[in-house]
Design a protein around this motif. Structure first.
Motif, short mmCIF file in Angstrom:
data_model
loop_
_atom_site.label_atom_id
_atom_site.label_comp_id
_atom_site.label_asym_id
_atom_site.label_seq_id
_atom_site.Cartn_x
_atom_site.Cartn_y
_atom_site.Cartn_z
N GLY A 78 9.52 58.24 -33.12
CA GLY A 78 9.59 59.45 -31.98
C GLY A 78 10.24 58.92 -30.82
O GLY A 78 10.74 59.91 -30.15
N VAL A 79 10.09 57.97 -30.49
CA VAL A 79 11.00 57.11 -29.32
C VAL A 79 12.27 57.39 -29.36
O VAL A 79 13.02 58.04 -28.55
CB VAL A 79 10.52 55.70 -29.08
CG1 VAL A 79 11.48 55.25 -27.76
CG2 VAL A 79 9.17 55.62 -28.61
N LEU A 80 12.93 56.97 -30.81
CA LEU A 80 14.26 57.07 -30.91
C LEU A 80 14.91 58.55 -30.96
O LEU A 80 15.90 59.09 -30.38
CB LEU A 80 14.68 56.30 -32.12
CG LEU A 80 16.18 56.57 -32.74
CD1 LEU A 80 16.98 56.16 -31.57
CD2 LEU A 80 16.31 55.86 -34.14
N ALA A 81 14.02 59.34 -31.66
CA ALA A 81 14.30 60.76 -32.01
C ALA A 81 14.15 61.54 -30.72
O ALA A 81 14.96 62.45 -30.20
CB ALA A 81 13.20 61.36 -32.96
N GLY A 82 13.30 61.18 -29.76
CA GLY A 82 13.18 61.99 -28.42
C GLY A 82 14.24 61.68 -27.45
O GLY A 82 14.64 62.60 -26.85
N ILE A 83 14.57 60.40 -27.39
CA ILE A 83 15.84 60.15 -26.81
C ILE A 83 17.02 60.72 -27.37
O ILE A 83 17.88 61.49 -26.54
CB ILE A 83 15.93 58.38 -26.78
CG1 ILE A 83 14.70 57.83 -25.85
CG2 ILE A 83 17.32 57.94 -26.07
CD1 ILE A 83 14.59 56.30 -25.98
N LEU A 84 17.25 60.65 -28.40
CA LEU A 84 18.54 61.27 -28.84
C LEU A 84 18.51 62.81 -28.80
O LEU A 84 19.76 63.56 -28.43
CB LEU A 84 18.69 60.99 -30.64
CG LEU A 84 18.94 59.76 -30.98
CD1 LEU A 84 18.89 59.57 -32.53
CD2 LEU A 84 20.27 59.21 -30.44
N GLU A 127 16.60 64.93 -26.45
CA GLU A 127 16.19 65.39 -25.01
C GLU A 127 17.58 64.92 -24.18
O GLU A 127 17.89 65.55 -23.34
CB GLU A 127 15.18 64.78 -24.69
CG GLU A 127 13.83 65.17 -25.24
CD GLU A 127 13.55 66.70 -25.34
OE1 GLU A 127 14.01 67.44 -24.34
OE2 GLU A 127 13.25 67.20 -26.44
N SER A 128 18.11 63.86 -24.41
CA SER A 128 19.29 63.40 -23.60
C SER A 128 20.60 64.17 -24.28
O SER A 128 21.50 64.09 -23.42
CB SER A 128 19.57 61.85 -23.89
OG SER A 128 20.24 61.68 -25.45
N GLY A 146 22.51 55.59 -19.32
CA GLY A 146 22.07 55.74 -17.76
C GLY A 146 21.19 56.61 -17.40
O GLY A 146 21.25 57.24 -16.36
N GLN A 147 20.24 56.85 -18.35
CA GLN A 147 19.01 57.78 -18.10
C GLN A 147 17.69 57.07 -18.22
O GLN A 147 16.74 57.43 -18.54
CB GLN A 147 19.29 58.78 -19.31
CG GLN A 147 20.49 59.79 -19.13
CD GLN A 147 20.56 60.98 -19.98
OE1 GLN A 147 19.51 61.67 -20.05
NE2 GLN A 147 21.70 61.22 -20.72
N THR A 161 7.67 61.17 -24.35
CA THR A 161 6.73 62.18 -24.50
C THR A 161 7.10 63.40 -25.32
O THR A 161 6.44 63.48 -26.23
CB THR A 161 6.48 62.70 -22.97
OG1 THR A 161 5.83 61.70 -22.21
CG2 THR A 161 5.08 63.61 -23.14
N ALA A 162 8.32 63.50 -25.04
CA ALA A 162 8.97 64.64 -25.93
C ALA A 162 8.94 64.31 -27.46
O ALA A 162 8.88 64.95 -28.20
CB ALA A 162 10.17 64.98 -25.47
N GLY A 163 9.18 63.06 -27.47
CA GLY A 163 9.50 62.41 -28.71
C GLY A 163 8.06 62.32 -29.56
O GLY A 163 7.91 63.12 -30.77
#
Length: 428
Positions: A70-76, A78-79, A272-273, A282-284
Motif C-alpha cells: 500500500g505504501v508503493l501503490a499510494g505513492i504512485l 496519489e503523486s 521531491g514530495q 495513508t491513502a495507500g
C-alpha cells in the motif's frame, strides 16, 4: 480430525456467491458461506470456528505484504506518477498505435503494484479522448486496458501473486519473473483482439469524455519511474543471484514486506514530495483496507475448503477423464477465481485447497504458483464481482455491452494460462 464432505464445501461456496450477488458485503458473504459449508459438511460449531480461524491465520502473511504494498501503490497513485506513466506511453506511441499504448500502459501500471480496477480508472480518462479522435469503440479500449492489466497483474506484487508465492513458499520475485513470458504473450494477444473489435460495439460520445481538471503537478516520466525501477531491481536480487550463482545476492533474503515500501519512499524522495509522505501512505493504506478484508474472508472459506475432501474429488474427476494432473493447477485457479469473481480471492482459495494435491502429482512449487496465478485471470471478470462493474463505469458502458466483452477477456486470460501450463507443466 473431522474431514468436511466436499458437498458441504461446495454448498458453502455457492452460498457465498449467492450472498455476493444479493449485494451482501463480500467479506460477510464469504464468512457466511464458510460457516454454512462447515456445518453442512459435518463439522460441529466449535470445529467450524477453528477451521475458519485456521484459514484466516493462513492468509496473514499475504495480508502483511499487501499492507506493505500500500505504501508503493499510494505513492504512485496519489503523486500522479502512475498517470504520468500512462500519459507518456500513449503520447510516445501515438494515435496509430493507441490500443497498444493503452494495453502497455495498463500492463506497466498494474505490474508495479496497482490493482486492475484502479489502473482502468487511471488510464480511462487518458484513453477515451484519443480513442474518440481515431474512431475506435469503448469495447476495444476497455479490452486493451483489461488485457494489459491482466498481463501486468501476473507479474506484479499484487495480492494474488503474493498469495500464491506465500502459499507455495517461494520467492515473490520468482513468481513474477516466472510469469513474464505468459504476460508478454497476453499483451500481444490483447493488442490483436482489441484491434479486431475496434469497430464493434458502442462508439465514444463527446459527452462521455471526462473533463480532466488537473490541479496537481505531476512528476516527470523519469522521476515517476524511479519507484517501479527500484522495486524491480530489489525484487530481482535473489532470483538473479541464484541464476548467476552469486552467493551474496542469492543469500540476500529481503522480503517484499521491506522492498515495496522502500521503493515507494525512494520514489517519493526522487519526486521531491517528501512532505506528502503521511498523505500518500495513508491513502495507500485506505486503498488496501477493503482488499485486506476480502483476503481475510477468502481465508475463512479457504479454511473450510482445505479441511474438506474437495481436492480429492476434483483430482479423482481429472484422473477418471484421463486428463494429466498437470492441469489441476490452472483449473483450480480458473474455477476458484470464477466462483469468487476475484483474482486474489481465487488464488488464495485455490492455493489453500488444492496446493497439497498439486504438489502430490509432482508439480514443483514455483510451477504450481505460476499456473494457479495465470489460471486465476481467465474468468475472474464475472458480473458478481466488483471489477466487472467498476470497469464498465470507467468508460460509461452499459451492462449488456460489458457482458459482450467477457469472451474476449477470457481469450486473453486463457492464452496466458495455456502458455504458463505449457512452460511449467510440460516443458519443465
Amino acid at each position: 480430525m473431522t474431514v468436511i464432505h466436499w458437498s458441504g464445501a461446495v454448498i458453502g461456496l455457492v452460498i457465498a456467491i449467492i450472498l455476493i450477488l444479493r449485494k451482501v458485503n463480500p467479506v460477510y458473504a464469504l464468512f457466511g458461506g464458510a460457516i454454512v459449508g462447515g456445518l453442512v459438511g459435518g463439522a460441529g460449531l466449535a470445529q467450524t470456528t477453528q477451521f475458519i480461524i485456521d484459514g484466516t491465520n493462513s492468509v496473514m502473511g499475504a495480508v502483511v505484504r499487501v499492507l506493505a504494498a500500500g505504501v508503493l501503490a499510494g505513492i504512485l497513485i496519489e503523486s500522479g506518477a502512475a498517470e504520468k506513466i500512462a500519459e507518456t506511453i500513449v503520447e510516445k506511441l501515438g494515435e496509430k498505435k493507441v490500443l497498444l499504448a493503452i494495453a502497455l500502459s495498463s500492463m506497466i501500471i498494474t505490474a508495479v503494484g496497482v490493482f486492475i480496477p484502479v489502473t482502468v480508472i487511471i488510464v480511462a480518462p487518458i484513453a477515451l479522448p484519443v480513442a474518440k479522435k481515431v474512431g475506435i469503440t469503448k469495447s476495444s479500449i476497455l479490452l486493451a486496458m483489461i488485457g494489459g492489466g491482466k498481463a501486468g497483474n501476473i507479474i506484479s506484487p499484487n495480492p494474488n501473486t503474493i498469495a500464491v508465492a506465500k502459499g507455495f513458499n517461494v520467492e515473490l520475485a520468482q513468481v513474477m519473473i516466472g510469469a513474464f513470458i505468459p504476460a508478454v504473450i497476453g499483451l500481444i494477444v490483447t493488442y490483436f483482439v482489441a484491434t479486431l473489435i475496434s469497430k464493434k460495439g458502442e462508439m465514444i460520445k463527446e459527452s462521455e469524455i471526462p473533463n480532466r481538471v488537473d490541479n496537481k503537478t505531476k512528476p516527470s516520466f523519469g522521476k515517476a519511474m524511479v519507484a517501479p525501477i527500484v522495486a524491480v531491481i530489489l525484487l530481482a536480487f535473489n532470483p538473479v543471484g541464484k541464476m548467476l550463482h552469486m552467493s551474496f545476492l542469492s543469500n540476500l533474503q529481503i522480503d517484499a514486506m521491506y522492498i515495496l515500501p522502500i521503493a515507494g519512499l525512494i520514489g517519493l524522495f526522487a519526486m521531491g514530495q517528501r512532505d506528502k509522505i503521511l498523505d500518500y501512505t495513508t491513502a495507500g493504506l485506505n486503498r488496501m483496507t477493503p482488499t485486506v478484508m476480502i483476503l481475510i474472508g477468502a481465508g475463512a472459506i479457504a479454511g473450510i475448503i482445505s479441511k474438506s475432501n474437495l481436492s480429492d474429488a476434483v483430482v479423482y474427476c481429472i484422473q477418471s477423464t484421463g486428463i494429466s494432473g498437470v492441469f489441476l493447477a490452472p483449473i483450480s485457479g480458473i474455477l476458484m477465481a470464477a466462483a469468487t469473481a476475484s483474482t486474489s480471492t481465487g488464488s488464495i482459495v485455490a492455493t489453500g485447497t488444492f496446493g497439497k494435491a498439486i504438489l502430490a502429482v509432482g508439480i514443483a512449487p514455483l510451477s504450481a504458483a505460476v499456473m494457479i496465478n495465470t489460471g486465476a485471470v481467465v474468468i475472474d471478470h464475472l458480473p458478481h464481482g466488483n471489477f466487472f462493474h467498476a470497469s464498465a463505469d470507467a468508460v460509461k458502458m452499459n451492462i449488456k455491452e460489458r457482458m459482450k466483452l467477457m469472451p474476449y477477456e477470457s481469450i486473453v486470460g486463457g492464452t496466458m494460462a495455456i502458455v504458463a501450463t505449457i512452460i511449467y507443466g510440460f516443458l519443465k
